[in-house]
Design an enzyme around this catalytic site. Structure first.
Site, short mmCIF file in Angstrom:
data_model
loop_
_atom_site.label_atom_id
_atom_site.label_comp_id
_atom_site.label_asym_id
_atom_site.label_seq_id
_atom_site.Cartn_x
_atom_site.Cartn_y
_atom_site.Cartn_z
N CYS A 170 0.38 -24.92 8.75
CA CYS A 170 -0.89 -24.44 8.18
C CYS A 170 -1.20 -23.02 8.64
O CYS A 170 -0.59 -22.49 9.57
CB CYS A 170 -2.06 -25.33 8.64
SG CYS A 170 -1.90 -27.07 8.25
N ASP A 217 -6.58 19.38 6.49
CA ASP A 217 -7.24 19.05 5.22
C ASP A 217 -8.67 19.58 5.23
O ASP A 217 -9.41 19.42 6.21
CB ASP A 217 -7.23 17.53 5.03
CG ASP A 217 -7.89 17.12 3.73
OD1 ASP A 217 -7.23 17.19 2.68
OD2 ASP A 217 -9.07 16.71 3.77
#
Length: 489
Positions: free
Chosen positions: A34, A439
């Site tokens: 599981c 940037d």
């Protein structure tokens, strides 16, 4: 993670979904495995066994739980975060390289022998490359069984199985049902979908902020290749056996994914690339916890938690677009890319929307006359050198590439400075620590937050954000008023 038994037991007992995909819990008394977040009553700790992969649990004789579907849980963040051989191998396996080229193909790409690769995967994941690919085939088969009416034989071969017999045996072993039973159970109460369209859910770890993710993809979208339509980001896909069109719509608990493929053998690869594009296997809790430890970033992180890094479905396409976008506006870059696509892209049909082409591949781009490209001579030289390196095998930008080596290969090409290289590293290679201090948007954000604005000063200051500086970039960008930060209307 799976070796820390006490930690794993606590995660299972608290049904903590953050650990889905990090490890898998097998239950000795039931013979199933599981997710940690499985909704059933947790078993006694002495009956739990923990495995690092679904393939390892399957090899140990456990079958997938029918309630929590552990084989369909978000992938382990490790394969996106790390740059070692095991992580690179897992990215290649997810992209379907074992099915297309065999284990030898993965080994060759990594520069290792098949035996060395097998040994490393077994040591860390408890399963070799064939078992890992088999687990992926089983999940692909289940998607086809549950979302289509494709005949069983076609499902088998589309999922990558060598025979219908091996397909039947694997589905029964992994899901404890026959293929017909899997399809019949899924069909109850499910409305029919558009013929030829596969509808599936792409899970992710909470929290999830779709704003910058889809906002960025749409703001930079190339007309004809990408579009925003009816609340979904749509684009064409160039795939190993054909092409496809995907529509991705963000929902609170999952991303709705609608795929149309010319060859069903590309399903697993298409899903993997869409997950990579949206960074769905990230661990946002780990990322945000580290970034908010910086008091300067904390308010920005807390405003919109769970930001992901928008990536790409095609690293080569992105590298070309990064060059086209050098020193021009977003709008101008889109225009240049659209002209290239219209003139040299492969036409596709899209009855459901306005997509018209695949982005040109390197072989097509290599045949172009550079003088026909409407851009400065220096940028034409940068683009042609990039294409030559890609077609000549001197540059590897694939999901299994070595991030640092790729940076060096890019730096050796004319016209590739820090901004272009780090942008490619962040969005095409998927390096979570890529950083672009040059940037303009980052420098403006730094100034508004009182951070250093010089590249050297900001790089030094960013050390405390490592290894998640690519995510810090997303939060820094969010301080500006730009379309990349907003879901389109």
């Amino acid at each position: 993670m799976h070796e820390d038994v006490e930690h794993c037991v606590r995660a299972v007992q608290s049904k903590d979904a953050r650990f889905d995909g990090w490890f898998f819990t097998a239950v000795l008394t039931t013979g199933i495995y599981c997710r940690p977040s499985c909704p059933v009553v947790p078993p006694k700790p002495e009956n739990m066994r923990f495995y690092p992969s679904a393939a390892a649990a399957q090899q140990a004789g456990f079958r997938a739980c029918k309630r929590c579907r552990p084989d369909a849980s978000p992938g382990s963040p490790l394969w996106n975060e790390r740059a070692d051989v095991v992580a690179r191998a897992m990215r290649l396996i997810a992209d379907g390289v074992v099915d297309r080229e065999g284990v030898a193909g993965v080994s060759t790409r990594l520069g290792y022998s098949t035996r060395q690769l097998q040994r490393q995967l077994l040591a860390e994941l408890g399963a070799g490359p064939l078992a890992l690919a088999r687990a992926q085939r089983a999940q692909t088969a289940r998607v086809l069984l549950e979302t289509s009416s494709v005949p069983m034989g076609d499902v088998a071969f589309a999922a990558g199985f060598a025979s219908v017999r091996s397909f039947n045996e694997t589905v029964r072993e992994v899901f404890h049902r026959t293929p017909t039973e899997v399809r019949t159970r899924a069909a109850r109460g499910h409305p029919a979908t558009t013929p030829g369209t596969l509808v599936l859910r792409l899970p992710f770890r909470q929290p999830f902020c779709p704003d910058n993710l889809f906002g960025h993809l749409v703001a930079t979208a190339v007309p004809g290749v990408e579009e925003w339509r009816d609340g979904a980001y749509r684009r064409t896909l160039r795939l190993p056996h054909g092409h496809g069109i995907v529509a991705l719509r963000p929902l609170p608990d999952y991303v709705d994914c609608r795929l149309t493929l010319t060859n069903l053998r590309d399903l697993s690869t298409a899903i993997s690339r869409c997950r990579w594009l949206l960074d769905l296997d990230a661990d946002p809790v780990a990322v945000d916890d580290l970034l908010r430890a910086d008091p300067v970033l904390a308010p920005v992180v807390n405003k919109d938690v769970g930001r992901r890094v928008p990536r790409t479905v095609d690293p080569v396409e992105f590298a070309v677009r990064a060059v086209l976008g050098q020193q021009v506006s977003t709008s101008a870059a889109r225009t240049l890319a659209a002209r290239l696509v219209t003139a040299h892209g492969e036409p596709v049909a899209d009855p459901a929307g306005g997509l018209t082409h695949l982005f040109p591949d390197p072989a097509t781009l290599a045949s172009l006359d550079p003088e026909q490209l409407a851009m400065p001579r220096s940028r034409r030289a940068t683009l042609t050198s990039l294409i030559a390196a890609l077609t000549g095998g001197e540059l590897d930008l694939s999901v299994g590439s070595d991030w640092q080596r790729a940076r060096g290969e890019l730096a050796a090409l004319p016209g590739f400075g820090p901004w272009t290289i780090e942008t490619i590293a962040m969005r095409a290679l998927g390096d979570p620590d890529a950083f672009i201090p040059t940037d303009l948007g980052i420098r403006r954000a730094a100034e508004s937050l009182g951070l250093p604005t010089t590249p050297a000063g900001l790089t030094a200051r960013s050390a405390v954000w490592s290894p998640w500086r690519a995510y810090a970039v997303q939060y820094l960008w969010s301080t500006g008023d730009h379309a990349v930060n907003r879901l389109p209307d």
